[in-house]
Design an enzyme around this catalytic site. Structure first.
Site, PDB file in Angstrom:
ATOM      1  N   SER A  33      19.083  96.926  13.764  1.00  8.11           N
ATOM      2  CA  SER A  33      18.527  96.957  12.550  1.00  8.11           C
ATOM      3  C   SER A  33      17.852  96.028  11.456  1.00  8.11           C
ATOM      4  O   SER A  33      17.029  96.124  10.372  1.00  8.11           O
ATOM      5  CB  SER A  33      19.837  97.291  11.184  1.00  8.11           C
ATOM      6  OG  SER A  33      21.330  98.552  11.787  1.00  8.11           O
ATOM      7  N   GLY A  49      24.289 100.598   8.870  1.00  4.00           N
ATOM      8  CA  GLY A  49      23.376 102.225   8.394  1.00  4.00           C
ATOM      9  C   GLY A  49      22.099 100.633   9.293  1.00  4.00           C
ATOM     10  O   GLY A  49      21.870 100.502   9.581  1.00  4.00           O
ATOM     11  N   GLN A 101      32.177  90.037   6.826  1.00  8.63           N
ATOM     12  CA  GLN A 101      31.945  89.482   8.384  1.00  8.63           C
ATOM     13  C   GLN A 101      30.338  88.542   8.127  1.00  8.63           C
ATOM     14  O   GLN A 101      29.503  88.981   8.806  1.00  8.63           O
ATOM     15  CB  GLN A 101      31.589  91.036   9.814  1.00  8.63           C
ATOM     16  CG  GLN A 101      30.349  91.677   9.040  1.00  8.63           C
ATOM     17  CD  GLN A 101      30.255  92.705   9.998  1.00  8.63           C
ATOM     18  OE1 GLN A 101      31.275  93.603   9.980  1.00  8.63           O
ATOM     19  NE2 GLN A 101      29.457  93.381  10.783  1.00  8.63           N
ATOM     20  N   HIS A 116      21.941 103.304  17.557  1.00  5.90           N
ATOM     21  CA  HIS A 116      22.593 104.066  16.638  1.00  5.90           C
ATOM     22  C   HIS A 116      22.797 105.592  17.260  1.00  5.90           C
ATOM     23  O   HIS A 116      23.453 105.561  18.028  1.00  5.90           O
ATOM     24  CB  HIS A 116      22.220 104.072  15.916  1.00  5.90           C
ATOM     25  CG  HIS A 116      22.586 102.389  14.712  1.00  5.90           C
ATOM     26  ND1 HIS A 116      21.611 102.159  14.084  1.00  5.90           N
ATOM     27  CD2 HIS A 116      23.692 101.669  15.162  1.00  5.90           C
ATOM     28  CE1 HIS A 116      22.101 100.156  13.293  1.00  5.90           C
ATOM     29  NE2 HIS A 116      22.817 100.375  13.910  1.00  5.90           N
TER      30      HIS A 116
END
Ligand code: PAF
Length: 292
Positions: A200, A43, A73, A49
């Site tokens: 991000s 996201g 992760q 993306h």
């Protein structure tokens, strides 16, 4: 265009794996020759993306995107906490860019047996260097979640950004090890007009910090220039490190490695790729570039 596709011209949001599995089974039954493209994300979507979605859209009849901030992760719990979450804006971007299905699972949909569920895989040594060495357990978490996604979505093609160069190598190894029938497509890194790799995490940077972070791109470009006159890789690494440290970021590593096996290079007769990880304040950034 298959009839099924007409029926899903608006973005479908799904939050559980059983519903997604049965929707995709239905799609496959009605469109036996159609290909499914998959873009896994955490996201906080940006144009990087979207370039993956656009490419997947061009090459497949159905595009599935997952949005899941994968706890296994993150080796640093504070990093997990800080990770940007922008669900509504993400859904709007996916809808505007022709994504067919967004899968937004909860943690227990992905890890029904808990976060400590064992996951074994031979990483072939690529998890011992760079990101693997500096973020213990990170690639295990990435491989574990992508393995789960591949079992749910069973995509024909899956799309990843080359900014996470080592991650792509890990995913290729996962596909080989677990025999997933998916083609892995690595797509070029998108950059801001000044050169900062889109990520991000950039959302967490102030304008001044974004400016400071350009030292990463400048160092990579210097590497491309300086390698022409430098045959000694150790010297070149030192020169680039000194240059990088003139900026305001805290360097975690700067390495010159062979992009084929990610091991350190000794001379420039082999392909040389520069990998950088650094902190801008609390925000960890990575980037890479082929030098020769
Ligand atoms: O690159 C990412 O965003 C993540 O590592 C991935 C591949 C979606 C797995 O959580």
């Amino acid at each position: 265009m298959p009839l099924w596709h007409l029926a899903v011209s608006a973005l479908i949001t799904i939050d559980n794996s059983s519903a997604l599995i049965s929707l995709l089974a239905d799609f496959r039954k009605q469109n036996p020759d159609a290909k499914i493209g998959f873009v896994p994300t955490m996201g906080a979507l940006h144009q990087g993306h979207i370039s993956l979605i656009t490419r997947a859209k061009k090459e497949n009849q159905l595009v599935v995107c997952s949005i899941f901030v994968n706890p296994t992760q993150f080796n640093d719990p504070k990093d997990l906490e800080r990770y940007p979450r922008t669900a509504e804006a993400d859904a709007a971007m996916l809808s505007d860019n022709g994504c067919d299905i967004v899968y937004f699972p909860a943690v227990d949909d992905i890890y029904p047996n808990g976060l400590n569920e064992p996951f074994d895989m031979d990483f072939g040594g690529i998890d011992n260097v760079m990101e693997g060495a500096h973020r213990p357990g990170h690639f295990k978490g990435v491989a574990q979640v992508v393995d789960r996604f591949f079992r749910i979505v069973r995509p024909d093609r899956a799309y990843f950004g080359q900014k996470d160069f080592q991650q792509v190598a890990v995913i290729r190894q996962l596909v080989k090890e677990k025999k997933h029938a998916v083609e892995i497509i690595a797509c070029p890194t998108l950059r801001s007009t000044q050169g900062l790799a889109l990520s991000s995490r950039n959302m967490l940077l102030s304008e001044e910090e974004k400016e400071n972070s350009l030292i990463i791109y400048k160092t990579l470009l210097s590497g491309q220039n300086w390698i022409k006159d430098n045959s000694d890789i150790t010297e070149l690494t030192e020169k680039l490190t000194v240059f990088f440290k003139k900026g305001n970021l805290h360097l975690e590593y700067l390495e010159l490695a062979n992009p084929e096996n990610l091991q350190p290079v000794k001379n420039k007769n082999q392909p040389v790729h520069c990998f950088i990880a650094a902190f801008c304040g609390k925000v960890r950034l990575i980037d890479n570039m082929r030098l020769n």
